[in-house]
Write a protein that holds these residues in place. Sequence first.
Motif, PDB file in Angstrom:
ATOM      1  N   ARG A 269      32.427   0.037  35.894  1.00  0.00           N
ATOM      2  CA  ARG A 269      31.941   1.253  36.483  1.00  0.00           C
ATOM      3  C   ARG A 269      31.041   1.421  37.289  1.00  0.00           C
ATOM      4  NH1 ARG A 269      27.750   5.041  34.849  1.00  0.00           N
ATOM      5  NH2 ARG A 269      26.674   2.999  34.531  1.00  0.00           N
TER       6      ARG A 269
ATOM      7  N   GLY B 169      28.201   2.585  39.931  1.00  0.00           N
ATOM      8  CA  GLY B 169      26.548   2.501  38.973  1.00  0.00           C
ATOM      9  C   GLY B 169      26.414   1.631  37.673  1.00  0.00           C
TER      10      GLY B 169
ATOM     11  N   SER C  98      25.023  -2.916  34.249  1.00  0.00           N
ATOM     12  CA  SER C  98      24.965  -4.287  33.296  1.00  0.00           C
ATOM     13  C   SER C  98      25.225  -5.143  34.386  1.00  0.00           C
ATOM     14  CB  SER C  98      26.402  -4.480  33.103  1.00  0.00           C
ATOM     15  OG  SER C  98      26.826  -3.159  31.710  1.00  0.00           O
TER      16      SER C  98
ATOM     17  N   PRO D 233      28.733  -3.740  28.538  1.00  0.00           N
ATOM     18  CA  PRO D 233      27.685  -2.849  27.752  1.00  0.00           C
ATOM     19  C   PRO D 233      28.432  -2.278  26.917  1.00  0.00           C
ATOM     20  CG  PRO D 233      29.640  -2.076  30.247  1.00  0.00           C
ATOM     21  CD  PRO D 233      29.629  -3.973  29.320  1.00  0.00           C
ATOM     22  N   GLU D 234      27.911  -1.094  26.035  1.00  0.00           N
ATOM     23  CA  GLU D 234      28.159  -0.043  25.713  1.00  0.00           C
ATOM     24  C   GLU D 234      28.768   0.723  25.407  1.00  0.00           C
ATOM     25  OE1 GLU D 234      26.049  -1.336  21.261  1.00  0.00           O
ATOM     26  OE2 GLU D 234      25.978   1.576  21.488  1.00  0.00           O
ATOM     27  N   TYR D 235      29.597   0.460  25.666  1.00  0.00           N
ATOM     28  CA  TYR D 235      30.762   2.615  25.633  1.00  0.00           C
ATOM     29  C   TYR D 235      30.942   3.084  24.614  1.00  0.00           C
ATOM     30  CZ  TYR D 235      30.784   1.767  31.276  1.00  0.00           C
ATOM     31  OH  TYR D 235      30.731   0.746  32.017  1.00  0.00           O
ATOM     32  N   ASN D 236      30.914   4.198  23.774  1.00  0.00           N
ATOM     33  CA  ASN D 236      30.626   4.752  22.422  1.00  0.00           C
ATOM     34  C   ASN D 236      30.648   3.418  21.884  1.00  0.00           C
ATOM     35  OD1 ASN D 236      30.990   6.903  23.866  1.00  0.00           O
ATOM     36  ND2 ASN D 236      33.201   6.727  24.032  1.00  0.00           N
ATOM     37  N   HIS D 237      29.698   2.913  21.737  1.00  0.00           N
ATOM     38  CA  HIS D 237      29.344   1.533  20.135  1.00  0.00           C
ATOM     39  C   HIS D 237      31.216   0.598  20.913  1.00  0.00           C
ATOM     40  CE1 HIS D 237      27.505   4.551  17.605  1.00  0.00           C
ATOM     41  NE2 HIS D 237      27.123   4.353  18.436  1.00  0.00           N
TER      42      HIS D 237
ATOM     43  N   SER E  98      22.515  -1.701  26.666  1.00  0.00           N
ATOM     44  CA  SER E  98      23.376  -0.596  26.837  1.00  0.00           C
ATOM     45  C   SER E  98      22.111   0.769  26.824  1.00  0.00           C
ATOM     46  CB  SER E  98      22.970  -0.177  25.290  1.00  0.00           C
ATOM     47  OG  SER E  98      22.066  -0.107  24.370  1.00  0.00           O
ATOM     48  N   ALA E  99      22.864   2.267  27.274  1.00  0.00           N
ATOM     49  CA  ALA E  99      20.879   2.902  27.498  1.00  0.00           C
ATOM     50  C   ALA E  99      20.498   3.206  27.044  1.00  0.00           C
ATOM     51  CB  ALA E  99      21.883   3.910  28.115  1.00  0.00           C
TER      52      ALA E  99
ATOM     53  N   ARG F 160      26.499  -2.844  19.090  1.00  0.00           N
ATOM     54  CA  ARG F 160      27.578  -2.265  18.505  1.00  0.00           C
ATOM     55  C   ARG F 160      28.737  -2.780  18.771  1.00  0.00           C
ATOM     56  NH1 ARG F 160      24.083   3.397  17.729  1.00  0.00           N
ATOM     57  NH2 ARG F 160      23.993   2.527  19.673  1.00  0.00           N
TER      58      ARG F 160
ATOM     59  N   VAL G 177      18.429  -0.158  29.004  1.00  0.00           N
ATOM     60  CA  VAL G 177      18.492  -1.049  30.249  1.00  0.00           C
ATOM     61  C   VAL G 177      18.179  -0.504  31.317  1.00  0.00           C
ATOM     62  CG1 VAL G 177      21.125  -0.401  31.094  1.00  0.00           C
ATOM     63  CG2 VAL G 177      19.909  -2.451  31.188  1.00  0.00           C
ATOM     64  N   HIS G 178      18.172   0.776  31.587  1.00  0.00           N
ATOM     65  CA  HIS G 178      17.129   1.772  33.013  1.00  0.00           C
ATOM     66  C   HIS G 178      15.904   1.338  33.376  1.00  0.00           C
ATOM     67  CE1 HIS G 178      21.377   3.630  32.239  1.00  0.00           C
ATOM     68  NE2 HIS G 178      21.513   4.164  33.289  1.00  0.00           N
TER      69      HIS G 178
END
Length: 189
Positions: free
Chosen positions: A17, A19, A22, A80-84, A112-113, A120, A146-147
């Motif tokens: 992704r 930006g 991670s 990263p966690e994308y939709n769990h 994760s954000a 998850r 993480v931000h």
Amino acid sequence: MNDNKLLYIPVILGTVRKGRMSNWAARLVWQEAAKHPKVETELIDISELPLPTDDAGEANKDAGFAGKMDRADGLVIVSPEYNHGYSGMLKHVLDSCLKEYIHKAVGIVGVSAGPWGGTRVVENLLPVMRELGLVTIFWDVNFSNVHKVFEADGKLRDQAFLPRIDKFLKELIWMATTLRYGRQSVPLT
Ligand SMILES: Cc1cc2nc3c(=O)[nH]c(=O)nc-3n(C[C@H](O)[C@H](O)[C@H](O)COP(=O)(O)O)c2cc1C
């Protein structure tokens, strides 16, 4: 065991992704791994791997990536966690190898954000790791919100991550050492 060869433990940055936060987590873990005297490491950015997207599995094997997985004693996967779940591209890359992973150690870093630090996605990766023949450790590193953890330029804001990463890496090194001994010295009957 009298084996002074360094453990080769690459860190896989598991998203393409634009930006991606991670990236900072992966670079931090990679830099900390490089400080360990028993470890040789490198950062593998999956966005740089020339894998086709019109095929899947070992048909996509990339000699460079497969060579690194073959040589590896252990892996760190930063996901990263994308939709769990995990990113489709990470799975696509992992699926390109199989026998190269068997009886190697793996530690997972969740990013994760949200407030759960990728717990998850870590859980969702466990059955994949098992099917690939990787042996998971029982420590993870979880970058929640993480931000807030990193500055815009990637500088770590929260120093509490350093001892957590150290604990995680020590466990991974133990498992990688033990499994290397097993691969070299314990026959499969
Ligand atoms: C498709 C997509 C789904 C996401 N789903 C979640 C989620 O389920 N839980 C969460 O905490 N954050 C979620 N996020 C936010 C990411 O965790 C966040 O972008 C974080 O920085 C790690 O991903 P990154 O490396 O792509 O930046 C999602 C982001 C994307 C792009």
